[in-house]
Motif scaffolding. Structure first.
Motif, PDB file in Angstrom:
ATOM      1  N   LEU A 580       0.825  -1.208   0.000  1.00 27.44           N
ATOM      2  CA  LEU A 580       0.000   0.000   0.000  1.00 27.44           C
ATOM      3  C   LEU A 580       0.860   1.258   0.000  1.00 27.44           C
ATOM      4  CD1 LEU A 580      -2.647  -1.271   2.562  1.00 27.44           C
ATOM      5  CD2 LEU A 580      -3.133  -0.681   0.177  1.00 27.44           C
ATOM      6  N   LEU A 581       1.899   1.259   0.819  1.00 31.08           N
ATOM      7  CA  LEU A 581       2.752   2.448   0.889  1.00 31.08           C
ATOM      8  C   LEU A 581       3.571   2.625  -0.391  1.00 31.08           C
ATOM      9  CD1 LEU A 581       3.961   2.294   4.603  1.00 31.08           C
ATOM     10  CD2 LEU A 581       2.113   3.645   3.606  1.00 31.08           C
ATOM     11  N   ALA A 582       3.879   1.491  -1.059  1.00 30.34           N
ATOM     12  CA  ALA A 582       4.622   1.597  -2.322  1.00 30.34           C
ATOM     13  C   ALA A 582       3.791   2.267  -3.403  1.00 30.34           C
ATOM     14  CB  ALA A 582       5.054   0.209  -2.783  1.00 30.34           C
ATOM     15  N   CYS A 583       2.477   2.304  -3.218  1.00 27.84           N
ATOM     16  CA  CYS A 583       1.584   2.919  -4.208  1.00 27.84           C
ATOM     17  C   CYS A 583       1.155   4.325  -3.799  1.00 27.84           C
ATOM     18  CB  CYS A 583       0.362   2.047  -4.413  1.00 27.84           C
ATOM     19  SG  CYS A 583       0.732   0.524  -5.288  1.00 27.84           S
ATOM     20  N   ALA A 584       1.849   4.906  -2.841  1.00 24.59           N
ATOM     21  CA  ALA A 584       1.511   6.271  -2.435  1.00 24.59           C
ATOM     22  C   ALA A 584       1.612   7.209  -3.629  1.00 24.59           C
ATOM     23  CB  ALA A 584       2.438   6.722  -1.316  1.00 24.59           C
ATOM     24  N   PRO A 585       0.781   8.256  -3.700  1.00 29.45           N
ATOM     25  CA  PRO A 585       0.748   9.147  -4.868  1.00 29.45           C
ATOM     26  C   PRO A 585       1.975  10.051  -4.915  1.00 29.45           C
ATOM     27  CG  PRO A 585      -0.680   9.971  -3.161  1.00 29.45           C
ATOM     28  CD  PRO A 585      -0.191   8.637  -2.673  1.00 29.45           C
ATOM     29  N   PRO A 586       2.176  10.720  -6.038  1.00 29.89           N
ATOM     30  CA  PRO A 586       3.368  11.574  -6.187  1.00 29.89           C
ATOM     31  C   PRO A 586       3.490  12.638  -5.109  1.00 29.89           C
ATOM     32  CG  PRO A 586       2.287  11.226  -8.302  1.00 29.89           C
ATOM     33  CD  PRO A 586       1.377  10.641  -7.277  1.00 29.89           C
ATOM     34  N   ALA A 587       2.360  13.154  -4.598  1.00 31.51           N
ATOM     35  CA  ALA A 587       2.430  14.257  -3.643  1.00 31.51           C
ATOM     36  C   ALA A 587       2.755  13.809  -2.224  1.00 31.51           C
ATOM     37  CB  ALA A 587       1.105  15.026  -3.638  1.00 31.51           C
ATOM     38  N   ALA A 588       2.782  12.496  -1.975  1.00 31.91           N
ATOM     39  CA  ALA A 588       3.058  12.018  -0.610  1.00 31.91           C
ATOM     40  C   ALA A 588       4.509  12.303  -0.236  1.00 31.91           C
ATOM     41  CB  ALA A 588       2.778  10.520  -0.520  1.00 31.91           C
ATOM     42  N   GLY A 589       4.739  12.514   1.028  1.00 35.66           N
ATOM     43  CA  GLY A 589       6.094  12.759   1.514  1.00 35.66           C
ATOM     44  C   GLY A 589       6.832  11.465   1.757  1.00 35.66           C
ATOM     45  N   ASN A 590       7.863  11.577   2.611  1.00 36.77           N
ATOM     46  CA  ASN A 590       8.686  10.400   2.904  1.00 36.77           C
ATOM     47  C   ASN A 590       7.969   9.382   3.781  1.00 36.77           C
ATOM     48  OD1 ASN A 590      10.855  11.416   1.439  1.00 36.77           O
ATOM     49  ND2 ASN A 590      11.621  12.583   3.206  1.00 36.77           N
ATOM     50  N   GLU A 591       6.940   9.833   4.502  1.00 38.59           N
ATOM     51  CA  GLU A 591       6.195   8.934   5.378  1.00 38.59           C
ATOM     52  C   GLU A 591       4.715   9.024   5.029  1.00 38.59           C
ATOM     53  OE1 GLU A 591       7.023   9.750   9.438  1.00 38.59           O
ATOM     54  OE2 GLU A 591       9.161   9.283   9.281  1.00 38.59           O
ATOM     55  N   PRO A 592       4.290   8.326   3.970  1.00 32.87           N
ATOM     56  CA  PRO A 592       2.886   8.392   3.553  1.00 32.87           C
ATOM     57  C   PRO A 592       1.950   7.960   4.679  1.00 32.87           C
ATOM     58  CG  PRO A 592       4.233   7.302   1.893  1.00 32.87           C
ATOM     59  CD  PRO A 592       5.091   7.441   3.114  1.00 32.87           C
ATOM     60  N   VAL A 593       0.790   8.597   4.730  1.00 31.92           N
ATOM     61  CA  VAL A 593      -0.214   8.294   5.760  1.00 31.92           C
ATOM     62  C   VAL A 593      -1.237   7.349   5.156  1.00 31.92           C
ATOM     63  CG1 VAL A 593      -1.952   9.231   7.307  1.00 31.92           C
ATOM     64  CG2 VAL A 593       0.156  10.517   6.851  1.00 31.92           C
ATOM     65  N   LEU A 594      -1.437   6.227   5.816  1.00 29.78           N
ATOM     66  CA  LEU A 594      -2.310   5.151   5.332  1.00 29.78           C
ATOM     67  C   LEU A 594      -3.459   4.962   6.307  1.00 29.78           C
ATOM     68  CD1 LEU A 594      -2.988   2.476   3.761  1.00 29.78           C
ATOM     69  CD2 LEU A 594      -1.220   1.364   5.132  1.00 29.78           C
ATOM     70  N   ALA A 595      -4.640   4.633   5.775  1.00 24.18           N
ATOM     71  CA  ALA A 595      -5.791   4.283   6.613  1.00 24.18           C
ATOM     72  C   ALA A 595      -6.599   3.206   5.912  1.00 24.18           C
ATOM     73  CB  ALA A 595      -6.663   5.501   6.889  1.00 24.18           C
ATOM     74  N   LEU A 642      -4.575  12.247   4.259  1.00 24.81           N
ATOM     75  CA  LEU A 642      -4.342  10.842   3.928  1.00 24.81           C
ATOM     76  C   LEU A 642      -3.685  10.749   2.563  1.00 24.81           C
ATOM     77  CD1 LEU A 642      -7.655   9.100   5.066  1.00 24.81           C
ATOM     78  CD2 LEU A 642      -5.374   8.724   5.998  1.00 24.81           C
ATOM     79  N   ASP A 643      -2.726   9.843   2.441  1.00 30.86           N
ATOM     80  CA  ASP A 643      -2.065   9.603   1.159  1.00 30.86           C
ATOM     81  C   ASP A 643      -2.575   8.332   0.487  1.00 30.86           C
ATOM     82  OD1 ASP A 643      -0.182  11.840   1.303  1.00 30.86           O
ATOM     83  OD2 ASP A 643       0.700  10.720   2.963  1.00 30.86           O
ATOM     84  N   VAL A 644      -2.857   7.289   1.294  1.00 35.04           N
ATOM     85  CA  VAL A 644      -3.313   6.013   0.749  1.00 35.04           C
ATOM     86  C   VAL A 644      -4.510   5.536   1.559  1.00 35.04           C
ATOM     87  CG1 VAL A 644      -2.685   3.640   0.162  1.00 35.04           C
ATOM     88  CG2 VAL A 644      -0.934   5.422   0.116  1.00 35.04           C
ATOM     89  N   VAL A 645      -5.579   5.209   0.861  1.00 37.12           N
ATOM     90  CA  VAL A 645      -6.759   4.627   1.491  1.00 37.12           C
ATOM     91  C   VAL A 645      -6.896   3.183   1.010  1.00 37.12           C
ATOM     92  CG1 VAL A 645      -9.283   4.610   1.464  1.00 37.12           C
ATOM     93  CG2 VAL A 645      -8.065   6.736   1.920  1.00 37.12           C
ATOM     94  N   TYR A 646      -6.790   2.241   1.954  1.00 36.26           N
ATOM     95  CA  TYR A 646      -7.084   0.850   1.628  1.00 36.26           C
ATOM     96  C   TYR A 646      -8.597   0.706   1.736  1.00 36.26           C
ATOM     97  CZ  TYR A 646      -7.061  -4.272   1.858  1.00 36.26           C
ATOM     98  OH  TYR A 646      -7.286  -5.605   1.622  1.00 36.26           O
ATOM     99  N   ARG A 647      -9.233   0.637   0.581  1.00 38.08           N
ATOM    100  CA  ARG A 647     -10.692   0.703   0.502  1.00 38.08           C
ATOM    101  C   ARG A 647     -11.303  -0.662   0.760  1.00 38.08           C
ATOM    102  NH1 ARG A 647     -14.350  -0.091  -3.551  1.00 38.08           N
ATOM    103  NH2 ARG A 647     -12.725  -0.533  -5.092  1.00 38.08           N
ATOM    104  N   ARG A 648     -12.006  -0.812   1.888  1.00 31.69           N
ATOM    105  CA  ARG A 648     -12.756  -2.031   2.186  1.00 31.69           C
ATOM    106  C   ARG A 648     -14.250  -1.718   2.234  1.00 31.69           C
ATOM    107  NH1 ARG A 648     -10.107  -6.508   3.647  1.00 31.69           N
ATOM    108  NH2 ARG A 648     -12.134  -7.321   3.007  1.00 31.69           N
ATOM    109  N   ILE A 649     -14.671  -0.875   1.328  1.00 32.29           N
ATOM    110  CA  ILE A 649     -16.043  -0.410   1.248  1.00 32.29           C
ATOM    111  C   ILE A 649     -16.378  -0.259  -0.235  1.00 32.29           C
ATOM    112  CG2 ILE A 649     -15.224   1.994   1.476  1.00 32.29           C
ATOM    113  CD1 ILE A 649     -17.848   2.709   2.804  1.00 32.29           C
ATOM    114  N   ASP A 650     -17.599  -0.632  -0.616  1.00 32.92           N
ATOM    115  CA  ASP A 650     -18.001  -0.503  -2.010  1.00 32.92           C
ATOM    116  C   ASP A 650     -17.829   0.934  -2.476  1.00 32.92           C
ATOM    117  OD1 ASP A 650     -18.648  -3.154  -2.209  1.00 32.92           O
ATOM    118  OD2 ASP A 650     -20.787  -2.871  -1.790  1.00 32.92           O
ATOM    119  N   GLU A 651     -17.356   1.091  -3.711  1.00 36.60           N
ATOM    120  CA  GLU A 651     -17.079   2.444  -4.202  1.00 36.60           C
ATOM    121  C   GLU A 651     -18.340   3.297  -4.234  1.00 36.60           C
ATOM    122  OE1 GLU A 651     -16.695   1.709  -8.919  1.00 36.60           O
ATOM    123  OE2 GLU A 651     -15.549   0.323  -7.657  1.00 36.60           O
ATOM    124  N   GLU A 652     -19.492   2.691  -4.588  1.00 36.98           N
ATOM    125  CA  GLU A 652     -20.725   3.473  -4.623  1.00 36.98           C
ATOM    126  C   GLU A 652     -21.081   3.993  -3.235  1.00 36.98           C
ATOM    127  OE1 GLU A 652     -20.441   0.368  -5.632  1.00 36.98           O
ATOM    128  OE2 GLU A 652     -20.736   0.347  -7.812  1.00 36.98           O
TER     129      GLU A 652
END
Length: 843
Positions: A580-595, A642-652
C-alpha cells in the motif's frame, strides 16, 4: 485420600429441596454409621468415603454410598441431587438442622447461614505433617480455580438463573474466612492466624476456617474445599486425582525446600471468581501469566504441571482421559441451562440431576491403563473424488501422515473439547461473521488444517502472480487504449459497460496500480491439479480471517506442529502495508499516511477490517471520520491528510457517503485521486474485469500482453453472450454450473446436477431473457479435505482464496484462506453456510 460429598434431597413430585434428612439419616447410619452425616441445612446430607490409595477403589465406594442413599431416599419419594445448588427450594427448607453449633452459627451469621442451600465436594489427602500441609496450600493456590471450573454445577438459585456457572461459590465466599488460602509460612503461622480470628469473633470455632484449601481440623490431611458437588461420580474421581497430585507436588516442594510461588491474594480471588462465572464455557485466569486462557488450555497446563506427580501415583492415564471427557461434555452448569432452555422449566433440570446422580456408567477408571484405542476419526471416510489427505486406496497421503496420527491421538472427545475452546477464543477476539438472522455468528472454522507442499505453493505462486498481472494489464488497457478490443482478443460483448471519461475509474493519476490486491480463487480438480475458479479484484476479503484462523488453531491446538514448520501467516499484513505504501501518490512525503476505510460494523467482514488496521498499525475509519479539505482527504479528528486509502467499502457507498461535515465524498475523493494527492486501493471500476464474463478470455490475454502461456489452467467456461455458446449452455444446463456475471458470495449460482426441473426451467428463462448476464462452467470434481463433524472426519469440498499484491514486487501473501463447503454442497462462501480452515504452507 478420601472424599466428602454433599447432596440435596428433593421431593420427586415437586422437584424442590425439602428438609427431610432426619427421616433418612437414622436408617443410613444403621447401615454404615460413619459414612453419613447431617449438614447445616436439613435438606442436605453428607457422605464420607473410606480412605484409599486407589482411584478405582474410590470410585467403587462413591458408587456404593450414592446407591445406599438413593435407595433409602426413593423409598420415601425423594431424589438425591449432587450439584452445587438445586434450582427449586421448598419454603420449609429455609431452616437449619438442630444442633448447638449450627444454632450458634445461625444467630451469629444470620443471612450467611440462611442462604447455605449449597453443596460441595471436599477431598482429603494425607500429608506427612502440618508444616507440609501449609506448603501444599501455597503451591496449590493458583491451580484451585481450575478445579472449580471443572466442577461448576450451580447456575440456578431459588428458581432464577444467576448468570454464573457456580453460584455456590458466590454464597460460600461471603463467609469472612472463605476464599483462597492465606499466604502462610508454616503450621505455627497458621495456628497464630486461627487464634487471631477466634479472638476477633470472626469465627466461633477452628472448624470455620473455610479456605479453598486447608489443613483438616481433625485429621492429618489437607482438604480441598473449592469444588461444587458433582452429579457425576467420574467428575468427583477427576477432582480427587488432581487434588492428590497437587498435594504430592506440594509435599515434594516442601521436602526439597523449594520456595512457594508468590501470588497476590486479589488475583487468586479474581481467578476463582472467573472460574465461578465461566465454568468450562469461558476463559479462565492463568495466574502465572497473568492472562486469560481457554479452559482446555488451563486444564492442559495443569496436567503438564502435575505430570510427574500423576505418574508417580499411577493416575496419569485415568486423570487425563477423565479431564478430556469433562471438557468435551462441558460443565454441569451448561448442561443444566441447555435442559432448562429445551424443556422450558426447571423441573426437567432436577429430573436430569437426579438421574445423573443415581447413575454410574462405565468409566475409564475401571479400564486397563494400557488399553489402546483403535483409530476412529477416519472410520468410514469415503471421498467422492480426489481427496487431498486420503488416497484412492484409503491410505493417508505421506504429507498428512503426521497430522492424522496427531488427530487420532487427540481423538473425537479431545477435538470436541478443543472446539469449545475455539468458540471461546473466537468470542474473546470478536471473530464474528454476522448474518441477518445471527448478529454474533462466529466465523466458521474447522480445526483440521489444510496442508500445501512447497512444490505446490511454488507452482501456485507463479501462476497466481501471472494471472494478477494479466488482470492488471487488462484494467489498464480498458481504461486506456483498449487495444485488446481493437485486436479482437476480448469481444466487447463480454463487457457489461465501457468506462466513460467522466467516471472515477478513468481519472487515476498516471502510474497508479488499479488492482493492487487481488483475491484469486483456485481449486484442485479430480486429478489433483490446480485450476483458477474466479478472480476478485474489487475489495477481496479473507486476509484477516486467514491470519486469525492460524492464531486460533495455534492457541487451542498447540500439539499440532508440522515437522518442518510452516510459513508465517502473520507476515501477511506487513507485506500488505508495504504494498500500500509503495503505491503512495506523487504528492506524498517520505512517510505516507495510510488508513483502512470501512462501512463499519454493518459490514459482515468488519472484524477483518479491524484486524488488518490493527496489524498494519493504521487507523480504521468510516466515511464520517474523513473530511474533504483543500483538495485533500484528511482524518477529521486530527486534520492530517491521507495519502493512501485501503478501501474495504463498495465504491458506490464511499462516493455517496457524507464526510464529517456532511459533504458527499465522491467529488472530493475523485479530485484528490486525479491530482495525485490520494491513492485508492483498490481503484474504482475493477468490477469491469472480475465480472465472470471476462473470465474465459484471461488465458488468451496473458499470451496477448506478455507472450506467455498461462501456467494455471482455468475451469472450462462458456459465455452466454455468444449465441453458439449460449445454445450449448441451454442444451447442457443440467450438467453445468450457471453463474451471474456480476454475482458474488455464491449468490444466484445454479448447479445443474443438484437443481430441480423447476429451477432449471427458471434459470433457462433468465438466460434467454438476458444472455450476456450469465456464464456457465464445467462442473469440476473439486477436491475434498477431512473436516471434523463432531464424531469423525468427513470429506468436504474446499477451495483456496490466495491474495496477490502487485507492489513493490508482485507477491503472493502467505495468508491464503481455505473455504469449506457444507455437506453435499459445492458452494464454499461463508454467507451460504460455508466454513474455513487454517492453511499451512509447508516449508
Amino acid at each position: 485420600m478420601g472424599v466428602e460429598e454433599e447432596f440435596h434431597l428433593v421431593d420427586l413430585e415437586t422437584r424442590a429441596a425439602v428438609p427431610r434428612v432426619p427421616e433418612v439419616l437414622g436408617e443410613l447410619q444403621g447401615l454404615d454409621g460413619e459414612a453419613f452425616a447431617a449438614e447445616l441445612k436439613p435438606s442436605i446430607i453428607e457422605t464420607n468415603s473410606r480412605p484409599t490409595a486407589d482411584l478405582a477403589d474410590l470410585r467403587t465406594d462413591l458408587v456404593r454410598l450414592r446407591g445406599m442413599l438413593a435407595q433409602i431416599a426413593e423409598q420415601r419419594g425423594l431424589g438425591v441431587v449432587g450439584a452445587g445448588s438445586v434450582p427449586l427450594i421448598d419454603g420449609s427448607a429455609q431452616g437449619i438442622t438442630p444442633s448447638p453449633r449450627y444454632e450458634r452459627m445461625r444467630d451469629e451469621y444470620q443471612m450467611l447461614a440462611f442462604e447455605q442451600q449449597i453443596c460441595g465436594t471436599q477431598v482429603h489427602v494425607d500429608v506427612p505433617d502440618r508444616d507440609a500441609a501449609i506448603t501444599v496450600m501455597q503451591h496449590s493456590a493458583a491451580w484451585l480455580p481450575v478445579l472449580l471450573a471443572l466442577s461448576a454445577s450451580s447456575p440456578f438459585w431459588q428458581s432464577e438463573d444467576t448468570g454464573y456457572a457456580s453460584s455456590r461459590t458466590l454464597a460460600w465466599h461471603r463467609w469472612p474466612t472463605a476464599g483462597p488460602p492465606a499466604p502462610l509460612r508454616d503450621a505455627a503461622d497458621y495456628d497464630a492466624l486461627i487464634g487471631s480470628l477466634l479472638a476477633s469473633g470472626t469465627m466461633s470455632d477452628p472448624g470455620m476456617v473455610y479456605f479453598d484449601m486447608r489443613p483438616s481440623a481433625h485429621q492429618d490431611t489437607v482438604e480441598v474445599r473449592i469444588c461444587d458437588a458433582s452429579p457425576s461420580v467420574d467428575g468427583v474421581v477427576l477432582i480427587a486425582g488432581l487434588a492428590r497430585a497437587l498435594v504430592r507436588h506440594g509435599v515434594r516442594a516442601h521436602l526439597a525446600g523449594r520456595p512457594a510461588p508468590q501470588h497476590r491474594p486479589e488475583l487468586l480471588r479474581a481467578a476463582s471468581w472467573r472460574a465461578a462465572r465461566s465454568g468450562l464455557e469461558g476463559d479462565l485466569v492463568h495466574v502465572d501469566g497473568p492472562e486469560l486462557v481457554p479452559p482446555s488450555r488451563a486444564v492442559r497446563l495443569m496436567l503438564e504441571h502435575l505430570a510427574d506427580d500423576l505418574d508417580d501415583a499411577g493416575d496419569r492415564a485415568v486423570v487425563e482421559e477423565l479431564a478430556l471427557e469433562a471438557l468435551a461434555r462441558g460443565s454441569s452448569a451448561a448442561r443444566q441451562r441447555q435442559r432448562a432452555n429445551r424443556n422450558g422449566n426447571l423441573e426437567a433440570v432436577v429430573d436430569m440431576l437426579v438421574a445423573e446422580t443415581r447413575g454410574a456408567p462405565d468409566s475409564p477408571v475401571d479400564a486397563p491403563v494400557s488399553a489402546t484405542v483403535a483409530p476412529v476419526l477416519l472410520a468410514g471416510y469415503a471421498p467422492p473424488a480426489y481427496d487431498e489427505a486420503v488416497s484412492e486406496d484409503h491410505t493417508v497421503r505421506p504429507a498428512y501422515s503426521w497430522l492424522v496420527s496427531t488427530l487420532e491421538r487427540i481423538g473425537p472427545s479431545g477435538l470436541l473439547v478443543h472446539e469449545k475452546s475455539r468458540d471461546a477464543e473466537q468470542r474473546a477476539r470478536g471473530m464474528f461473521f454476522p448474518q441477518e438472522d445471527d448478529a454474533e455468528r462466529l466465523f466458521p472454522l474447522d480445526l483440521v488444517p489444510r496442508l500445501i507442499t512447497p512444490h505446490e505453493w511454488s507452482t501456485l505462486s507463479e501462476g497466481l502472480v501471472q494471472r494478477a498481472r494479466t488482470c492488471e494489464a487488462l484494467l489498464q488497457d480498458l481504461h486506456g487504449e483498449r487495444a485488446c478490443l481493437h485486436d479482437g482478443v476480448l469481444p466487447e460483448a463480454a463487457l457489461r459497460w465501457l468506462p466513460q471519461p467522466h467516471e472515477a475509474a478513468m481519472n487515476l493519476h498516471p502510474g497508479a496500480v488499479r488492482a493492487l490486491v487481488s483475491g484469486l480463487d483456485v481449486v484442485c480438480d479430480a486429478e489433483g491439479a490446480w485450476k483458477v475458479l474466479e478472480d476478485n479484484l474489487r475489495i477481496p476479503s479473507g486476509i484477516g480471517y486467514a491470519m486469525a484462523d492460524r492464531r486460533v488453531v495455534r492457541s487451542v491446538l498447540p500439539e499440532l506442529q508440522a515437522p518442518g514448520g510452516v510459513l508465517d501467516a502473520d507476515e501477511g499484513p506487513a507485506l500488505l502495508r508495504e504494498a500500500l505504501l509503495a503505491c503512495a501518490p506523487p504528492a506524498a512525503g517520505n512517510e505516507p499516511v495510510l488508513a483502512v476505510v470501512t462501512e463499519g460494523p454493518a459490514d459482515s467482514a468488519y472484524y477483518e477490517h479491524q484486524v488488518l488496521a490493527e496489524e498494519m498499525g493504521v487507523p480504521l475509519l468510516t466515511p464520517s471520520e474523513l473530511r474533504a479539505a483543500a483538495g485533500m482527504i484528511t482524518i477529521a479528528a486530527t486534520g492530517r491528510p491521507l495519502d493512501v486509502v485501503y478501501r474495504r467499502i463498495d465504491e458506490e457507498v464511499l462516493f455517496t457517503a457524507p464526510d464529517a461535515s456532511g459533504v458527499p465524498l465522491g467529488d472530493p475523493i475523485q479530485e484528490a485521486v486525479r491530482t495525485g494527492r490520494l491513492t485508492l486501493a483498490n481503484a474504482p471500476g475493477n468490477g469491469l474485469v472480475d465480472d465472470k464474463a471476462v473470465y474465459p478470455f484471461i488465458a488468451a490475454l496473458t499470451e496477448y500482453y506478455f507472450g506467455e502461456k498461462a501456467s494455471l489452467a482455468a475451469v472450462p467456461t462458456w459465455s452466454c453472450a455468444d449465441p453458439d455458446q449460449c445454445a450449448y449452455v441451454l442444451e447442457h444446463l443440467d450438467e453445468l454450473v450457471l453463474k451471474p456475471v456480476d454475482g458474488f458470495g455464491g449468490q444466484g449460482i445454479v448447479i445443474g446436477q443438484h437443481a430441480s426441473e423447476q429451477d432449471l426451467e427458471k434459470a433457462a428463462a433468465e438466460v434467454r431473457a438476458h444472455p450476456a448476464g450469465f456464464v456457465a462452467q464445467e462442473t469440476v470434481q473439486i477436491s475434498t479435505h477431512p473436516t471434523f463433524t463432531g464424531a469423525v472426519l468427513e470429506p468436504r469440498v474446499v477451495d483456496l482464496r490466495a491474495f496477490v499484491v502487485l507492489a513493490p514486487t508482485p507477491t503472493v501473501l502467505p495468508t491464503p484462506l481455505t473455504r469449506v463447503a457444507p455437506p453435499d454442497s459445492l458452494v464454499v462462501n461463508s454467507s451460504r453456510g460455508g466454513g474455513s480452515k487454517d492453511t499451512w504452507i509447508l516449508r
